[in-house]
Enzyme design. Structure first.
Site, short mmCIF file in Angstrom:
data_model
loop_
_atom_site.label_atom_id
_atom_site.label_comp_id
_atom_site.label_asym_id
_atom_site.label_seq_id
_atom_site.Cartn_x
_atom_site.Cartn_y
_atom_site.Cartn_z
N THR A 185 1.64 -2.80 6.81
CA THR A 185 2.79 -1.88 6.87
C THR A 185 2.57 -0.77 7.88
O THR A 185 3.52 -0.12 8.30
CB THR A 185 3.02 -1.24 5.49
OG1 THR A 185 1.79 -0.68 5.03
CG2 THR A 185 3.51 -2.26 4.48
N ASP A 186 1.30 -0.54 8.27
CA ASP A 186 1.01 0.63 9.10
C ASP A 186 1.71 0.58 10.45
O ASP A 186 2.31 1.56 10.89
CB ASP A 186 -0.51 0.82 9.27
CG ASP A 186 -1.22 -0.42 9.80
OD1 ASP A 186 -0.59 -1.51 9.86
OD2 ASP A 186 -2.41 -0.31 10.14
N ASP A 203 -8.10 4.08 7.70
CA ASP A 203 -9.51 4.06 7.29
C ASP A 203 -10.14 5.44 7.38
O ASP A 203 -10.78 5.93 6.45
CB ASP A 203 -10.30 3.07 8.16
CG ASP A 203 -9.80 1.65 7.98
OD1 ASP A 203 -8.99 1.40 7.07
OD2 ASP A 203 -10.23 0.78 8.76
#
Length: 386
Positions: free
Chosen positions: A36-37, A172
């Site tokens: 989705t990013d 991350d």
């Protein structure tokens, strides 16, 4: 690891004659919100109790030394000299962070550093992001720099792009910097706004099963998925010109535009739109303490990743199939880019040992492959250890 940290502190004092300060930077999991990013969507990561540990102190000169305890390798350099990527791959994560801080106008001096990690390499738990964030926070504290944690996350991402050559997203580094014990973080990948949600998993364990495979399709198929999503956006704009990413589309828009896109593009868009909905649904379930509902939604995500987005593989599907048939397993999915890596699973504490045994044995019997097992818990983000 506590005893190992004490041993490393002793080694540091013996090597450099000074007591180090110690920093911890965690790896991360992503509960839901996969692929989705780059569609401007939402993700739901959390920092975990596996981490990188950085031991550092000023050197008193321009000379700096990096020592990897786990690799038994070292690297010397002058902090005042120009930096460029080097052949020792692990060194580039450090040099990239230094480069970002210096480009932002921060003055650094020489230092000595040792580091170790209990994050399994190649497991999809973001050991590289933890290294960047732990080292960056160590420099920030050591040299009294004014760098907010969100800026540190962006610097870690840029360091990985420029020095390690990996075009990673921000999730991350964000999770390693901004993680909070007992909580997941919903991150808006477009605005970088974020919100914490309680993750009361006390009656459940988070368990990762490593497929022990990594098919070489991952990079090429990643680029294809991005292109297919962009193609879908163009088709959606014919029914709603305000749509600039799949984040802004809904299933009604998609149904209206379906005739103008290839079937495979339709399925890619369907997955991405539904996954954004699932992220919000999981947040609501967490607030209500409905953990078993979270597990069910994770299974829905795996089905979407396997059938609509087609980034799973036989090994990952087998791990999920075996686990789903175990009493006490309430949900799971493949985690990460796909075509290998780990599944993430929610398992009732009173059944976890039995489920692990059944999955390990079943996977070996079905495919002849051993699986590694990682039991993780949600923890705080980067910080200095007392």
């Amino acid at each position: 690891m506590i005893q190992k940290r004490e041993d490393i502190k002793d080694r540091f004092v013996e090597a450099f004659g000074t007591e180090p300060v110690v920093f911890r930077a965690p790896g991360r999991i992503n509960i839901i919100g996969e692929h989705t990013d780059y569609n401007d969507g939402f993700v739901l990561p959390a920092a975990i109790d596996l981490a990188v540990y950085v031991f550092i102190q000023r050197s008193g000169s321009d000379q700096s030394k990096l020592i990897s305890i786990d690799l038994d390798e070292s690297y010397f350099f002058n902090i005042k000299e120009a930096l460029a990527p080097v052949d020792q791959g692990w060194v580039n994560y450090f040099l990239g962070v230094i480069d970002q801080l210096q480009m932002a106008g921060h003055q650094l001096e020489g230092f000595n550093l040792m580091f170790t990690s209990d994050i399994p390499m190649g497991s999809g738990l973001s050991s590289s992001a933890a290294l960047e964030c732990g080292f960056g926070q160590a420099l920030i504290d050591l040299f009294d720099l004014n760098v907010p944690k969100m800026d540190l996350a962006k610097m870690g991402q840029a360091a990985e792009h420029k020095f390690a050559g990996v075009k990673c997203g921000i999730m991350d580094q964000f999770a390693s910097c901004m993680g909070k014990d007992g909580h997941v973080v919903r991150l808006d990948c477009r605005s970088l706004e974020f919100e914490y949600y309680p993750a009361d998993f006390k009656a459940y364990d988070l368990v990762l099963f490593d497929s022990n495979v990594k098919h070489n399709l991952a990079d090429s198929q990643y680029n294809i998925r991005r292109a297919q999503c962009e193609e879908g956006v163009k088709a959606l704009q014919s029914v709603n010109p305000d749509i600039t990413s799949l984040r802004e589309a809904n299933l009604e828009d998609l149904a209206e535009a379906q005739a103008s896109m290839e079937e495979v593009v339709y399925r890619r868009c369907k997955y991405a739109i539904e996954e954004n909905i699932r992220v919000q649904t999981v947040c609501e379930a967490l607030q209500a303490g409905e953990i078993e509902r979270v597990g069910q939604i994770m299974l829905e995500t795996h089905h979407g990743l396997s059938k609509d987005y087609e980034v799973s593989c036989k090994e990952l599907d087998t791990l999920i199939e075996i686990a789903t048939n175990c009493e006490g397993h309430i949900g799971g999915r493949m985690m990460g880019g796909g075509f290998g890596g780990c599944t993430i699973n929610l398992i009732r504490k009173d059944k976890v040992d039995k489920v692990i045994s059944q999955v390990v044995d079943g996977y070996k019997k079905a495919l002849g492959i051993d699986t590694k097992v990682y039991r993780v818990a949600i923890a705080d983000g980067v910080g200095r250890l007392k």
